[in-house]
Design a protein around this motif. Structure first.
Motif, PDB file in Angstrom:
ATOM      1  N   GLU A 154       0.883  -1.166   0.000  1.00 28.67           N
ATOM      2  CA  GLU A 154       0.000   0.000   0.000  1.00 28.67           C
ATOM      3  C   GLU A 154       0.917   1.210   0.000  1.00 28.67           C
ATOM      4  O   GLU A 154       2.038   1.137   0.522  1.00 28.67           O
ATOM      5  CB  GLU A 154      -0.910  -0.032   1.237  1.00 28.67           C
ATOM      6  N   GLY A 203      -1.092   6.115   6.891  1.00 35.68           N
ATOM      7  CA  GLY A 203      -1.475   6.218   5.484  1.00 35.68           C
ATOM      8  C   GLY A 203      -1.806   4.881   4.841  1.00 35.68           C
ATOM      9  O   GLY A 203      -2.747   4.776   4.061  1.00 35.68           O
ATOM     10  N   TYR A 249      -9.048  -0.721  10.625  1.00 37.50           N
ATOM     11  CA  TYR A 249      -7.916  -0.904   9.721  1.00 37.50           C
ATOM     12  C   TYR A 249      -6.655  -1.378  10.432  1.00 37.50           C
ATOM     13  O   TYR A 249      -6.402  -1.026  11.576  1.00 37.50           O
ATOM     14  CB  TYR A 249      -7.602   0.423   9.010  1.00 37.50           C
ATOM     15  N   GLY A 295      -0.225  15.081  12.811  1.00 38.20           N
ATOM     16  CA  GLY A 295      -0.573  14.063  11.822  1.00 38.20           C
ATOM     17  C   GLY A 295       0.616  13.454  11.109  1.00 38.20           C
ATOM     18  O   GLY A 295       0.481  12.447  10.426  1.00 38.20           O
ATOM     19  N   ASN A 313     -11.859   5.914  13.222  1.00 44.80           N
ATOM     20  CA  ASN A 313     -11.185   4.864  12.441  1.00 44.80           C
ATOM     21  C   ASN A 313     -10.499   5.377  11.184  1.00 44.80           C
ATOM     22  O   ASN A 313      -9.656   4.696  10.620  1.00 44.80           O
ATOM     23  CB  ASN A 313     -12.171   3.777  12.051  1.00 44.80           C
ATOM     24  N   GLY A 314     -10.885   6.552  10.728  1.00 48.61           N
ATOM     25  CA  GLY A 314     -10.246   7.111   9.527  1.00 48.61           C
ATOM     26  C   GLY A 314     -10.940   6.701   8.244  1.00 48.61           C
ATOM     27  O   GLY A 314     -11.935   5.972   8.255  1.00 48.61           O
ATOM     28  N   ASN A 315     -10.378   7.186   7.134  1.00 49.08           N
ATOM     29  CA  ASN A 315     -10.994   6.978   5.817  1.00 49.08           C
ATOM     30  C   ASN A 315     -10.561   5.662   5.180  1.00 49.08           C
ATOM     31  O   ASN A 315      -9.573   5.054   5.575  1.00 49.08           O
ATOM     32  CB  ASN A 315     -10.611   8.131   4.894  1.00 49.08           C
ATOM     33  N   LYS A 316     -11.328   5.290   4.137  1.00 48.10           N
ATOM     34  CA  LYS A 316     -10.984   4.092   3.353  1.00 48.10           C
ATOM     35  C   LYS A 316      -9.669   4.297   2.613  1.00 48.10           C
ATOM     36  O   LYS A 316      -9.377   5.402   2.191  1.00 48.10           O
ATOM     37  CB  LYS A 316     -12.071   3.902   2.263  1.00 48.10           C
ATOM     38  N   PRO A 317      -8.877   3.225   2.415  1.00 48.57           N
ATOM     39  CA  PRO A 317      -7.668   3.343   1.589  1.00 48.57           C
ATOM     40  C   PRO A 317      -8.021   3.290   0.088  1.00 48.57           C
ATOM     41  O   PRO A 317      -9.095   2.800  -0.228  1.00 48.57           O
ATOM     42  CB  PRO A 317      -6.848   2.128   2.005  1.00 48.57           C
ATOM     43  N   PRO A 318      -7.148   3.743  -0.794  1.00 56.39           N
ATOM     44  CA  PRO A 318      -5.867   4.416  -0.550  1.00 56.39           C
ATOM     45  C   PRO A 318      -6.039   5.799   0.101  1.00 56.39           C
ATOM     46  O   PRO A 318      -6.914   6.554  -0.269  1.00 56.39           O
ATOM     47  CB  PRO A 318      -5.257   4.559  -1.943  1.00 56.39           C
ATOM     48  N   ARG A 319      -5.139   6.062   1.047  1.00 58.49           N
ATOM     49  CA  ARG A 319      -5.193   7.311   1.803  1.00 58.49           C
ATOM     50  C   ARG A 319      -4.106   8.308   1.431  1.00 58.49           C
ATOM     51  O   ARG A 319      -4.200   9.473   1.809  1.00 58.49           O
ATOM     52  CB  ARG A 319      -5.035   7.006   3.298  1.00 58.49           C
ATOM     53  N   VAL A 320      -3.035   7.834   0.820  1.00 57.44           N
ATOM     54  CA  VAL A 320      -1.946   8.748   0.456  1.00 57.44           C
ATOM     55  C   VAL A 320      -1.463   8.475  -0.961  1.00 57.44           C
ATOM     56  O   VAL A 320      -1.622   7.366  -1.481  1.00 57.44           O
ATOM     57  CB  VAL A 320      -0.717   8.617   1.407  1.00 57.44           C
ATOM     58  N   MET A 373       2.843  15.475  -1.548  1.00 55.70           N
ATOM     59  CA  MET A 373       1.979  14.301  -1.421  1.00 55.70           C
ATOM     60  C   MET A 373       0.552  14.738  -1.111  1.00 55.70           C
ATOM     61  O   MET A 373       0.311  15.837  -0.618  1.00 55.70           O
ATOM     62  CB  MET A 373       2.480  13.395  -0.296  1.00 55.70           C
ATOM     63  N   ILE A 385      -6.234  10.867   5.402  1.00 55.60           N
ATOM     64  CA  ILE A 385      -6.232   9.883   6.492  1.00 55.60           C
ATOM     65  C   ILE A 385      -7.612   9.869   7.161  1.00 55.60           C
ATOM     66  O   ILE A 385      -8.112   8.812   7.549  1.00 55.60           O
ATOM     67  CB  ILE A 385      -5.130  10.218   7.535  1.00 55.60           C
ATOM     68  N   GLN A 443      -7.828   9.548  11.746  1.00 57.03           N
ATOM     69  CA  GLN A 443      -7.787   8.324  12.565  1.00 57.03           C
ATOM     70  C   GLN A 443      -7.011   8.600  13.846  1.00 57.03           C
ATOM     71  O   GLN A 443      -5.864   9.070  13.814  1.00 57.03           O
ATOM     72  CB  GLN A 443      -7.121   7.179  11.794  1.00 57.03           C
ATOM     73  N   VAL A 488      -7.187   8.554  -7.531  1.00 55.44           N
ATOM     74  CA  VAL A 488      -6.248   7.678  -6.823  1.00 55.44           C
ATOM     75  C   VAL A 488      -6.703   7.452  -5.381  1.00 55.44           C
ATOM     76  O   VAL A 488      -6.651   6.340  -4.869  1.00 55.44           O
ATOM     77  CB  VAL A 488      -4.817   8.270  -6.862  1.00 55.44           C
TER      78      VAL A 488
END
Lengths: 65, 299
Positions: free
Chosen positions: A22, A33, A48, B21, B52-59, B66, B70, B73, B205
């Motif tokens: 990832e 991330g 996660y 962060g 819990n944060g966001n779904k991936p992809p996060r970065v 970049m 996130i 989370q 992305v």
């Protein structure tokens, strides 16, 4: 491919570990991330693991990809 | 040579902090250097309840920077107080907690708890672009910023910084809201809202579609905003946005920042922050500057 291997192994009851990739920010567990969804975590509030620290190798049954 | 500064009532041994962060709660980076060398640590954005944060992809990577999404989370303030704060307190550095919430009530409730903890200050996060409620929704109007900041000010006696989003028409007006509401300082800038598209998949992305742009790509925008705000408000500025060296830090201080934060730079090299401290000292020696406070806002 990992998804196909995971499904096949789980269908045949074969123990399986998969090495995930990832995109990472820090690579040391600080930026959070590189998230990968935990298996069987609630849909409305998914939980996660992070590939850099929790992985990169996971039991196929522990993650949802 | 004096590198001590006073940021909004927080006495720091040097002007270098790490941005919220990008540094978690310090544990991971403590393997790479002695955290006591830092002027202050700004924690990961912390909320009343765990997130819990966001779904991936996060970065994802972009030119000289970049994007991240996130989604704040974090383990929640209770967990932080019991597990992370005792760890951080082992180090001789100042601890500033970045506080985030969905509603004014949440911000107030959280800051009531933070006021009782053994921390040195609070950085109110009115600028995260990656969550649906709160944060940037308050941070992009004068009234929104003033209302939340005033409400928090009533319950928080510790030094209060407010971190602003650059995704606004007039940053000076928003910074004035922070000052008018009685906060002690302003943090500039959070990430710029951005987006990247995968041309093979013909899709965004990031799972969240948009994310916050950080890294050297945004430094000129950040320097400009620090400069503009420094000319118009009296409260001190914590400057950040793409700083990866002592030279970058000096640029922000000349523009008007009292202290600076290293953000995405921590990802390029975990020791960027301490190399930046060394870089500032080298500059002071070369330029025969006795006290770092002499250069704040002289441009």
């Amino acid at each position: 491919m990992l998804k196909a291997v995971k499904e096949l192994a789980e269908k045949q009851n074969i123990p399986c570990q998969i090495s995930l990739e990832e995109k990472m920010g820090c690579g040391i567990g600080a930026c959070l991330g590189c998230a990968v969804k935990k298996a069987q975590s609630p849909k409305e509030a998914p939980e996660y693991y992070h590939v850099c620290k929790g992985g990169p190798v996971f039991k196929s049954t522990d993650v949802e990809i | 040579m004096n590198t001590k500064i006073n940021l909004a009532g927080i006495e720091m041994k040097n002007p270098v902090t790490v941005a919220s962060g990008t540094f978690g709660y310090g544990r991971e980076y403590s393997q790479f250097f002695d955290l006591s060398k830092l002027g202050a640590i700004i924690t990961k954005g912390t909320s009343l309840k765990p997130k819990n944060g966001n779904k991936p992809p996060r970065v994802c990577e972009t030119a000289s920077g970049m994007l991240n999404s996130i989604g704040l989370q974090n383990p929640g303030v209770e967990y932080f107080a019991q597990n992370d704060l005792p760890f951080l307190r082992k180090y001789d550095t100042k601890i500033i907690v970045n506080a985030c919430g969905n509603t004014i009530e949440e911000y107030v409730e959280l800051c009531k708890i933070l006021d009782k903890l053994d921390i040195d200050g609070v950085e109110l996060n009115l600028s995260c672009p990656n969550v649906k409620q709160g944060c940037m929704a308050f941070g992009n109007t004068y009234e929104g910023v003033k209302t939340v900041t005033q409400a928090v000010r009533k319950v928080l006696n510790k030094p209060l910084l407010v971190k602003l989003t650059p995704n606004v028409t007039n940053i000076v007006e928003i910074a004035k809201a922070v000052e008018d509401a009685g906060a002690d300082g302003v943090s500039l800038i959070n990430t710029l809202l951005g987006m990247k598209i995968d041309i093979q998949k013909k899709a965004p992305v990031l799972a969240n579609i948009t994310g916050g742009l950080s890294g050297p790509a945004i430094k000129p925008v950040a320097v400009r905003m620090v400069y503009q705000v420094a000319k118009e408000v009296k409260i001190p500025i914590l400057g950040m946005g793409g700083i990866i060296s002592g030279e970058d830090a000096i640029e922000f201080m000349l523009a008007g920042a009292t202290a600076i934060s290293i953000g995405a730079g921590n990802f390029i090299d975990p020791q960027t922050s301490i190399k930046t401290i060394q870089g500032i000292e080298n500059y002071m020696q070369e330029q025969k500057i006795e006290d770092i406070n002499e250069i704040i806002g002289i441009v």
